[in-house]
Design an enzyme around this catalytic site. Sequence first.
Site, mmCIF file in Angstrom:
data_model
loop_
_atom_site.group_PDB
_atom_site.id
_atom_site.type_symbol
_atom_site.label_atom_id
_atom_site.label_comp_id
_atom_site.label_asym_id
_atom_site.label_seq_id
_atom_site.Cartn_x
_atom_site.Cartn_y
_atom_site.Cartn_z
ATOM 1 N N ASN A 9 1.005 -1.153 -0.045
ATOM 2 C CA ASN A 9 0.116 0.003 -0.022
ATOM 3 C C ASN A 9 0.884 1.273 0.017
ATOM 4 O O ASN A 9 1.554 1.390 1.003
ATOM 5 C CB ASN A 9 -0.941 -0.264 1.303
ATOM 6 C CG ASN A 9 -1.768 1.191 1.413
ATOM 7 O OD1 ASN A 9 -1.802 1.937 0.375
ATOM 8 N ND2 ASN A 9 -2.369 1.320 2.589
ATOM 9 N N TRP A 10 1.073 1.934 -1.119
ATOM 10 C CA TRP A 10 2.009 2.866 -1.287
ATOM 11 C C TRP A 10 1.291 4.236 -0.509
ATOM 12 O O TRP A 10 2.019 5.254 -0.645
ATOM 13 C CB TRP A 10 1.984 3.261 -2.683
ATOM 14 C CG TRP A 10 3.073 2.120 -3.326
ATOM 15 C CD1 TRP A 10 3.469 1.079 -2.940
ATOM 16 C CD2 TRP A 10 3.679 2.138 -4.824
ATOM 17 N NE1 TRP A 10 4.237 0.246 -3.898
ATOM 18 C CE2 TRP A 10 4.354 1.136 -5.016
ATOM 19 C CE3 TRP A 10 3.697 3.237 -5.811
ATOM 20 C CZ2 TRP A 10 5.032 0.702 -6.112
ATOM 21 C CZ3 TRP A 10 4.456 3.072 -6.988
ATOM 22 C CH2 TRP A 10 4.921 1.850 -7.094
ATOM 23 N N LYS A 11 0.028 4.396 -0.194
ATOM 24 C CA LYS A 11 -0.595 5.215 0.301
ATOM 25 C C LYS A 11 -0.275 6.548 -0.325
ATOM 26 O O LYS A 11 -0.279 6.555 -1.771
ATOM 27 C CB LYS A 11 0.026 5.775 1.833
ATOM 28 C CG LYS A 11 -0.068 4.431 2.531
ATOM 29 C CD LYS A 11 0.094 4.415 4.002
ATOM 30 C CE LYS A 11 -0.114 3.262 4.763
ATOM 31 N NZ LYS A 11 0.100 3.320 6.294
ATOM 32 N N HIS A 94 -9.346 1.116 5.212
ATOM 33 C CA HIS A 94 -7.948 1.346 6.078
ATOM 34 C C HIS A 94 -8.130 2.513 7.228
ATOM 35 O O HIS A 94 -8.987 3.218 7.138
ATOM 36 C CB HIS A 94 -6.976 2.059 5.000
ATOM 37 C CG HIS A 94 -5.563 2.119 5.518
ATOM 38 N ND1 HIS A 94 -5.206 2.784 6.422
ATOM 39 C CD2 HIS A 94 -4.581 1.140 5.304
ATOM 40 C CE1 HIS A 94 -3.901 2.529 6.658
ATOM 41 N NE2 HIS A 94 -3.389 1.368 5.986
ATOM 42 N N GLU A 96 -6.468 4.884 8.261
ATOM 43 C CA GLU A 96 -6.403 6.268 7.623
ATOM 44 C C GLU A 96 -7.829 6.735 7.222
ATOM 45 O O GLU A 96 -8.039 7.905 7.383
ATOM 46 C CB GLU A 96 -5.160 6.274 6.837
ATOM 47 C CG GLU A 96 -3.834 6.198 7.733
ATOM 48 C CD GLU A 96 -2.726 5.602 6.545
ATOM 49 O OE1 GLU A 96 -2.886 5.579 5.345
ATOM 50 O OE2 GLU A 96 -1.712 5.091 7.610
ATOM 51 N N GLU A 166 -4.862 -4.551 10.853
ATOM 52 C CA GLU A 166 -4.043 -3.654 10.971
ATOM 53 C C GLU A 166 -3.958 -2.791 12.201
ATOM 54 O O GLU A 166 -4.851 -1.896 12.329
ATOM 55 C CB GLU A 166 -3.670 -2.678 9.758
ATOM 56 C CG GLU A 166 -3.538 -3.169 8.600
ATOM 57 C CD GLU A 166 -3.157 -2.277 7.696
ATOM 58 O OE1 GLU A 166 -2.098 -2.586 6.773
ATOM 59 O OE2 GLU A 166 -3.609 -1.124 7.411
ATOM 60 N N GLY A 172 2.999 2.627 10.565
ATOM 61 C CA GLY A 172 3.986 3.781 10.691
ATOM 62 C C GLY A 172 4.775 3.902 11.881
ATOM 63 O O GLY A 172 5.487 5.158 11.933
ATOM 64 N N SER A 212 4.073 -1.934 10.398
ATOM 65 C CA SER A 212 5.635 -1.941 10.668
ATOM 66 C C SER A 212 5.976 -3.380 10.199
ATOM 67 O O SER A 212 6.830 -3.796 10.675
ATOM 68 C CB SER A 212 5.834 -1.724 11.864
ATOM 69 O OG SER A 212 5.585 -0.196 12.333
ATOM 70 N N GLY A 233 3.175 -1.031 4.107
ATOM 71 C CA GLY A 233 3.172 0.478 4.086
ATOM 72 C C GLY A 233 4.464 0.890 3.570
ATOM 73 O O GLY A 233 5.043 0.808 2.268
ATOM 74 N N GLY A 234 5.409 1.391 4.724
ATOM 75 C CA GLY A 234 6.662 1.946 4.301
ATOM 76 C C GLY A 234 7.557 1.239 3.396
ATOM 77 O O GLY A 234 8.066 1.435 2.632
HETATM 78 P P1 13P Z 1 3.258 0.653 7.752
HETATM 79 O O1 13P Z 1 3.963 -0.916 7.006
HETATM 80 O O2 13P Z 1 4.096 1.723 7.473
HETATM 81 O O3 13P Z 1 3.312 0.395 9.120
HETATM 82 O O4 13P Z 1 1.996 0.790 7.027
HETATM 83 C C1 13P Z 1 0.994 -0.326 7.192
HETATM 84 C C2 13P Z 1 -0.269 -0.020 6.436
HETATM 85 O O5 13P Z 1 -0.915 0.766 6.997
HETATM 86 C C3 13P Z 1 -0.371 -0.607 5.435
HETATM 87 O O6 13P Z 1 -1.735 -0.621 4.746
#
Ligand code: 13P
Length: 249
Positions: A9-11, A94, A96, A166, A172, A212, A233-234
């Site tokens: 997920n590149w956000k 998600h 967010e 999640e 993050g 993470s 994510g990251g």
């Molecule tokens: P991180 O891997 O950066 O913690 O993000 C997880 C995430 O929200 C994937 O959707």
Amino acid sequence: MRQKIVAGNWKMNLDLNQGKALLLEILDSNINKDTLTIIAPPAIHLNSFNQMLSHTSIALAAQNCHQQDSGAYTGELSVGMLKSVGVEYVIIGHSERREYFMEDSLSLSFKVNNVIKHGLRPIYCCGETLTQRQEGEHFRTISNQIEQGLFQLNEMELLNCIVAYEPVWAIGTGETASPEQAQEVHNFIRKTIAKQYGDMVADNISILYGGSVKPANAKELFTCPDIDGGLIGGAALNAESFVAIGDSF
Ligand code: 13P
């Protein structure tokens, strides 16, 4: 069917040139063909990525969609539009989106329905905040999210969903749920599904862990019996680490 899946997920990261460069790096690497690899870039990249991914095994996901098929919803994208540029999966709910865009499980159930109606597969996210975990409310939070967002579906429809657990406190932050904590919740999600739909359905749903995940912790998470992969994510913004995570099964 239960699959091993790694989804990136590149956000809201990387412009088109940066995104293409990362995608080319991933395509040049030897990705694990036993694992389903999914990439969810910003929506504006989907059309070009679709062309770059033809004849590859990598699937495309959108990070969100609207619940209606068309109409006066400025700034939104319909599932039909996403499908027309090769999208096969849509991340729904998600944390967010829940936090910053006030999406709740009931409204998300309409998005889930629309994704299913168009023959795409939702990646439905659930997870508790730190306060909810500290107050011992995590199981109730998660079962509410699952029941309100998914339990309007019939068996066959639910089998087309992927669930992502999640924990908000692990996203993050660099703080990962321990394999024991993650396994406990994944098992709880499977049991919640089994109670409503039976073991056959529960055993065949892929449940991903997100929060993470990195090459250093992916293997111990992915060897847990109820963890079928990760929503990354990251670490998905770096080809080497994303590919290494895919190799961690
Ligand atoms: P991180 O891997 O950066 O913690 O993000 C997880 C995430 O929200 C994937 O959707």
